[in-house]
Scaffold this motif. Structure first.
Motif, PDB file in Angstrom:
ATOM      1  N   UNK A  78      -1.949 -37.718  12.163  1.00 22.91           N
ATOM      2  CA  UNK A  78      -1.406 -36.372  12.295  1.00 22.91           C
ATOM      3  C   UNK A  78       0.108 -36.399  12.349  1.00 22.91           C
ATOM      4  N   UNK A 130       1.497 -36.565   8.979  1.00 21.60           N
ATOM      5  CA  UNK A 130       1.270 -35.389   8.157  1.00 21.60           C
ATOM      6  C   UNK A 130       2.046 -34.160   8.629  1.00 21.60           C
ATOM      7  N   UNK A 131       2.782 -34.241   9.690  1.00 21.18           N
ATOM      8  CA  UNK A 131       3.507 -33.065  10.177  1.00 21.18           C
ATOM      9  C   UNK A 131       4.423 -32.562   9.062  1.00 21.18           C
ATOM     10  N   UNK A 132       4.142 -31.369   8.533  1.00 22.81           N
ATOM     11  CA  UNK A 132       4.893 -30.912   7.364  1.00 22.81           C
ATOM     12  C   UNK A 132       6.280 -30.407   7.751  1.00 22.81           C
ATOM     13  N   UNK A 133       7.168 -30.508   6.765  1.00 26.55           N
ATOM     14  CA  UNK A 133       8.518 -29.981   6.986  1.00 26.55           C
ATOM     15  C   UNK A 133       8.487 -28.493   6.658  1.00 26.55           C
ATOM     16  N   UNK A 134       8.962 -27.712   7.572  1.00 20.68           N
ATOM     17  CA  UNK A 134       8.950 -26.250   7.395  1.00 20.68           C
ATOM     18  C   UNK A 134      10.362 -25.733   7.670  1.00 20.68           C
ATOM     19  N   UNK A 135      10.839 -24.932   6.746  1.00 18.64           N
ATOM     20  CA  UNK A 135      12.162 -24.336   6.963  1.00 18.64           C
ATOM     21  C   UNK A 135      12.031 -23.202   7.962  1.00 18.64           C
ATOM     22  N   UNK A 136      13.014 -23.084   8.795  1.00 24.23           N
ATOM     23  CA  UNK A 136      12.991 -22.030   9.800  1.00 24.23           C
ATOM     24  C   UNK A 136      14.421 -21.478   9.904  1.00 24.23           C
ATOM     25  N   UNK A 137      14.531 -20.188  10.128  1.00 25.90           N
ATOM     26  CA  UNK A 137      15.862 -19.570  10.055  1.00 25.90           C
ATOM     27  C   UNK A 137      16.863 -20.207  11.006  1.00 25.90           C
ATOM     28  N   UNK A 138      16.422 -20.451  12.182  1.00 24.40           N
ATOM     29  CA  UNK A 138      17.363 -21.071  13.113  1.00 24.40           C
ATOM     30  C   UNK A 138      16.591 -21.825  14.178  1.00 24.40           C
ATOM     31  N   UNK A 139      17.209 -22.881  14.657  1.00 25.72           N
ATOM     32  CA  UNK A 139      16.583 -23.636  15.739  1.00 25.72           C
ATOM     33  C   UNK A 139      17.244 -23.313  17.076  1.00 25.72           C
ATOM     34  N   UNK A 187      14.658 -22.559  19.552  1.00 26.88           N
ATOM     35  CA  UNK A 187      13.826 -23.734  19.833  1.00 26.88           C
ATOM     36  C   UNK A 187      14.551 -24.671  20.794  1.00 26.88           C
ATOM     37  N   UNK A 194       2.415 -35.353  18.549  1.00 34.18           N
ATOM     38  CA  UNK A 194       3.340 -35.861  17.545  1.00 34.18           C
ATOM     39  C   UNK A 194       4.283 -36.795  18.256  1.00 34.18           C
TER      40      UNK A 194
END
Lengths: 679, 318
Positions: free
Chosen positions: A25, A28-37, A40, A678
């Motif tokens: 797993x 396999x963690x996919x890369x995802x675009x996100x507007x801002x971190x 987060x 992860x």
């Protein structure tokens, strides 16, 4: 730690499952675009860390729970070496039975393998002593932590030829522990646990309480065995034909009957007789052989049974010697009427296969120079003895002759004491005449060879004595029997190579009624044999020592063992006889300059009986433990009862711990919902 | 990953005013995903606005412009200039003549075209939604005879179309609007200060942005605009996933603007994230209220009518 079901360890692959899921797993963690971190990053890291810890904890709990389940099914148990922390203050004695019964089948190899395994389990500074035992024991190494050395010693072991004595071995172990210092003490007894190895006379023996006994049984399974367990024979005869009965006992030690068992009797490698017999389960039969002829000198004989795989005890060796009669001289006082040696003569010359040829002479007719021809001289109340005769008698005894002195009414104490100042075992005193009264023999040393045969009968005390000489034993003499008033009756002393017996009453019926009793004949013969005849045995048991007479020139013979090896041990008795330790079954050849003699040695017959001890009972007996508790240990003889119990606890403990972990994991997982992992 | 069913469910939870009800009650308002199929922003704006206006015949948002709207009975205090004298002469009744608002106000539309605006989990990106919204507002403003200006920015002002009311100006607005592409990082506060200096005549300033900047700095810059006499409407455009942070599995998040990457456990993070962005929104909302700035939070899956209502309400107050 060892495992009963190590194959279950394959289940450890299951432990890898959560980890693999984690790794798969993670990759396999996919890369995802996100507007801002920015948001987060602002989430409190402590919370994340705590939750991540939760997840790691869950992962660990799952892995651990699976591991525990797998381990529980693999049935781990801790060897004693691991159960005690450190092991530095622990001392072990490994007792390996190397009696000849251990040569049966693969027993000894199994014993060595178990010993190696035990040594392999020992940890840290644990110290171990290695002892092999049979009838006795030999310390191969004292306490040492060097497992390599111990293993090498075990590898070099071979089964011996002795019998078994457990108690002696355990005593030896206890003695060894005296040098072990404080700490845990354990005895590993590796044996086939023959019932014959437990000496009933030692039933009271108990191991110290601080010593743990661990039995390692390698004698399981049926063990049929045939053996010639005993031969009874007259070892020396004085004529060509063996007229007596030679008996041999053949025993079947198995629980099944044996048909057509062949028994063979050989003398000097010639078959004398063959027999066939049937033996029932655990049956023993006696067969006898008689009427065969013997060559002069020593004859090597054996009785052999065939049809048995365990051949060590199938042949029973013994020697039969055909010898010339020994010459004995009785010297009596010159008297009218019936000879005072009448009873004596009859006692020594009646019957067949007589060892003695008796000559009776009066004191005056004896040529002192002829004494050397005789083996035994009996001074049967001869009265006054000439100085020449007394001097020759002293010389005769010095050279190994046997002398019996009977002091009766013809013997004057004063002249007797002058004639035999040193030769007589006792100085004579006044003569006692009990008119109308009598005394009996008492304080008889029944362990003496002369009285040995009377040990059971008790009839010696039945003879009535009416007259005797008082006497005072000389220094070094021993009183073999006394009269009821305490006055010595039979006194013995040794002078040079010979022995002297002084009987303070008469050998005829003058002063006692001994010659009229049934014990007279055997007593006289025993006395004559004791003085004149070497005690010979048809065979010697292995493990004991026997003596070999020296040659005429006083030199001991060279001795060849049954294997042909020349013995180099030259230990001798005080009289110069060579001592031979019987270490091999078969015939020892004694090489004299002019002849060869033989001595037969046989294995201990009791060792042929492979019936087994009740191990639990034995452990309970020597440790004082409850037999029921010991019975609980039966499934695994390697372990003590409490250790078997302890092993069970490990099994259950693991399972319970796994269950508890699963419950805790479910609880935690519910709290953290579906945790994802992860890196 | 965005999950539609979650989004549908989540829609119920989004802070909503009357428009939320309108979106379901008035299906004539086109959904953003349908608008996305219209290639021309002008056509799109017309479709939106005319559809919107057709539903406004009873709308209270009328004013006093030169275009007649309706009559109403004279009430004492009414300005006599608005009295319909002709009607009074024919019918002897006093009626006030009402007109469309005819104030020629300036309307500046500030569109955030930073990289973060290209984010989308649905049919349209935030930037597309901003374009739709800005076009529709521009069209509507133009109908109101307002002078419409456009400022597009990321870390700086990239496009500035000054406000004009002449014919053909709208074409320039739509043309520039169509050319907008997501740019680089956001420097919202700085750009707003810059815009405040550029807008010389006070009017209505409409800010369409995802507001990714320090709220305090943003509010200061908004105050800057406000102090210059502008009426401010802030349309805070976000993708629904930016509010709800719905991912079904662990992901490696990459900041669109900075390309910073971060492994994320959504289950562990979502709660904290929602709280953090909620606080951000609340701060903006509170700050806007304190400064009498209209603030509306829009998600890209909602029709544009609510935004238009907000505009008209603001416009009516001028």
């Amino acid at each position: 730690m060892s495992l009963l079901n190590p194959l279950f360890l394959l289940g450890l692959a299951a432990v890898a499952a959560p980890i693999l899921v984690h790794l798969v797993r993670r990759t396999r963690a996919p890369r995802v675009e996100f507007p801002t971190l920015m948001f987060v990053r602002r989430v409190p890291q402590r919370t994340i860390r705590r939750k991540r810890l939760h997840n790691l904890l869950l992962l660990l709990m799952r892995c651990l729970a699976l591991l525990l389940v797998v381990m529980a099914f693999a049935r781990p148990y801790f060897s004693r070496g691991e159960q005690a922390a450190g092991g530095g203050d622990r001392a072990n004695v490994v007792l390996i039975d190397d009696s000849f019964s251990m040569a049966y089948g693969q027993r000894f190899e199994q014993a060595k393998a178990r010993a190696r395994a035990l040594i392999g389990e020992m940890r840290g500074g644990e110290r171990t002593a290695l002892v092999r035992f049979g009838q006795g024991y030999e310390v191969l190494t004292r306490f040492t932590p060097e497992t390599g050395r111990l293993t090498a010693l075990v590898d070099g072991l071979r089964p011996g030829l002795g019998a078994t004595d457990y108690v002696q071995a355990l005593r030896g172990a206890e003695r060894l522990f005296e040098e072990a210092g404080p700490g845990e003490r354990r005895v590993f007894l590796i044996s086939d646990f023959q019932a014959a190895g437990r000496n009933p006379a030692e039933a009271a023996f108990r191991l110290s309480k601080e010593v743990k006994l661990v039995t390692v049984d390698v004698g399981e399974g049926p063990a049929p065995n045939l053996a010639v367990t005993e031969v009874a024979a007259q070892p020396t005869i004085y004529q060509q034909k063996y007229a007596d009965k030679l008996t041999a006992r053949v025993t079947n030690f198995s629980d099944e009957a044996r048909e057509a068992v062949r028994v063979e009797f050989q003398i000097n490698e010639h078959v004398v007789e063959k027999r066939e017999m049937r033996l029932g389960p655990q049956d023993s039969q006696v067969i006898d052989f008689t009427g065969f002829n013997l060559s002069e000198g020593d004859n090597r004989c054996f009785v052999q049974v065939s049809g048995d795989d365990f051949a060590l005890d199938n042949r029973f060796h013994f020697t039969l010697r055909r010898a010339a009669q020994l010459k004995a001289l009785a010297i009596e006082a010159a008297s009218r009427g019936r000879s005072e040696s009448f009873y004596l003569r009859n006692a020594l010359t009646t019957g067949e296969n007589l060892p003695f040829a008796l000559t009776v002479k009066t004191a005056g007719s004896v040529n002192p120079a002829e004494l050397a021809e005789y083996r035994v001289v009996i001074l049967n109340d001869p009265g006054e003895v000439s100085a020449a005769l007394s001097g020759q008698l002293a010389k005769f005894v010095e050279q190994g002759g046997g002398l019996v002195i009977a002091a009766g009414p013809h013997t004057q104490a004063e002249s007797f004491n002058q004639s035999f100042p040193a030769l007589s075992p006792a100085a004579l005193g006044e003569a006692v005449q009990l008119r109308g009264d009598h005394v009996a023999l008492s304080e008889i040393k029944t362990d003496h060879p002369i009285f040995e045969v009377f040990r059971q009968s008790g009839r010696l005390a039945s003879a009535r004595v009416f007259g005797y000489h008082r006497s005072t034993p000389r220094e070094g003499a021993s009183v073999l029997a006394r009269f009821e008033d305490g006055s010595p009756a039979l006194v013995e002393s040794a002078t040079g190579g010979g022995k002297v017996l002084l009987y303070t009453s008469t050998l005829d019926a003058g002063w006692n009624d001994l010659p009229l009793t049934p014990i007279y004949l055997p007593l006289i013969r025993q006395m004559a044999r004791y003085l004149g005849e070497r005690e010979e045995l048809a065979w010697h048991p292995l493990g004991q020592a026997f003596t070999v007479p020296v040659a005429k020139d006083g030199a001991p013979p060279a001795v060849d063992a049954p294997s042909g090896e020349r013995l180099t041990e030259r230990q001798q008795t005080a009289t110069g006889e060579l001592i031979v330790n019987a270490r091999e079954p078969g015939f020892y050849r004694l090489r004299y300059p002019d002849r060869s003699q033989f001595a037969a040695v046989n294995l201990e017959a009791r060792e042929s009986d492979l019936r087994r001890l009740d191990v639990n009972e034995f452990v309970a007996a020597v440790t004082g433990a409850d037999p029921k508790a010991a019975a609980g240990a039966a499934p695994d003889p390697k372990l003590l009862p409490e250790e078997v119990e302890s092993r069970q606890r490990v099994w259950w403990g693991l399972l319970l711990a796994a269950l508890a972990l699963f419950v805790a994991e479910a609880f935690l997982a519910r709290r953290t919902k579906s945790a994802k992992v992860i890196g | 990953m965005w999950r539609k069913e979650k989004a549908e469910a989540g829609r119920q939870a989004v802070p909503a005013g009357p428009a939320a009800q309108s979106s379901s009650a008035l299906p004539r308002f086109l959904a953003p995903e349908i608008l996305a199929r219209i290639s021309s922003l002008e056509l799109l704006a017309r479709a939106v606005v005319e559809g919107f206006i057709s539903g406004l015949h009873r709308s209270p948002y009328t004013g006093f412009s030169t275009e007649f709207a309706e009559y109403r009975q004279y009430l004492p205090g009414d300005d006599l200039r608005h009295l319909d004298w002709r009607l009074l002469g024919r019918t002897d009744r006093y009626f006030i003549k009402k007109y469309r608002a005819d104030t020629n106000a300036q309307c500046h539309i500030l569109v955030d075209a930073s990289a973060s605006m290209r984010y989308s989990t649905g049919a349209v990106t935030k930037l597309q939604y901003a374009q739709f919204l800005a076009s529709s507002l521009a069209y509507l403003a133009n109908l109101q005879q307002d002078a419409v200006g456009l400022i597009a920015f990321d870390e700086r002002v990239r496009t500035h179309v000054p406000a004009h009311s002449r014919s053909g100006h709208m074409r320039a607005i739509f043309g520039r609007m169509e050319q907008l592409e997501p740019g680089s990082e956001t420097r919202l506060a700085k750009v707003l200060h810059d815009a405040a200096e550029r807008i010389t005549r006070r009017g209505i300033v409409i800010l369409i942005s995802d507001m990714y900047d320090d709220p305090e700095e943003v509010l200061k810059s908004l105050q800057h605009l406000r102090f210059k006499g502008n009426d401010l409407i802030v349309f805070h455009v976000l993708d629904r996933n930016e509010l709800e942070f719905e991912f079904s599995e662990p992901v490696l998040l990459e900041d669109i603007e900075t390309e910073e990457q971060m492994h994320v456990l959504p289950d562990l993070l979502a709660e904290g994230y929602r709280a953090t962005i909620g606080a951000h929104i609340e701060r903006l909302r509170d700050g806007a209220a304190a400064n009498r700035i209209d603030y509306e939070l829009l998600t890209t899956d909602r029709p544009l009518d609510y935004a238009l209502f907000s505009f008209l309400a603001k416009r009516a107050r001028r």
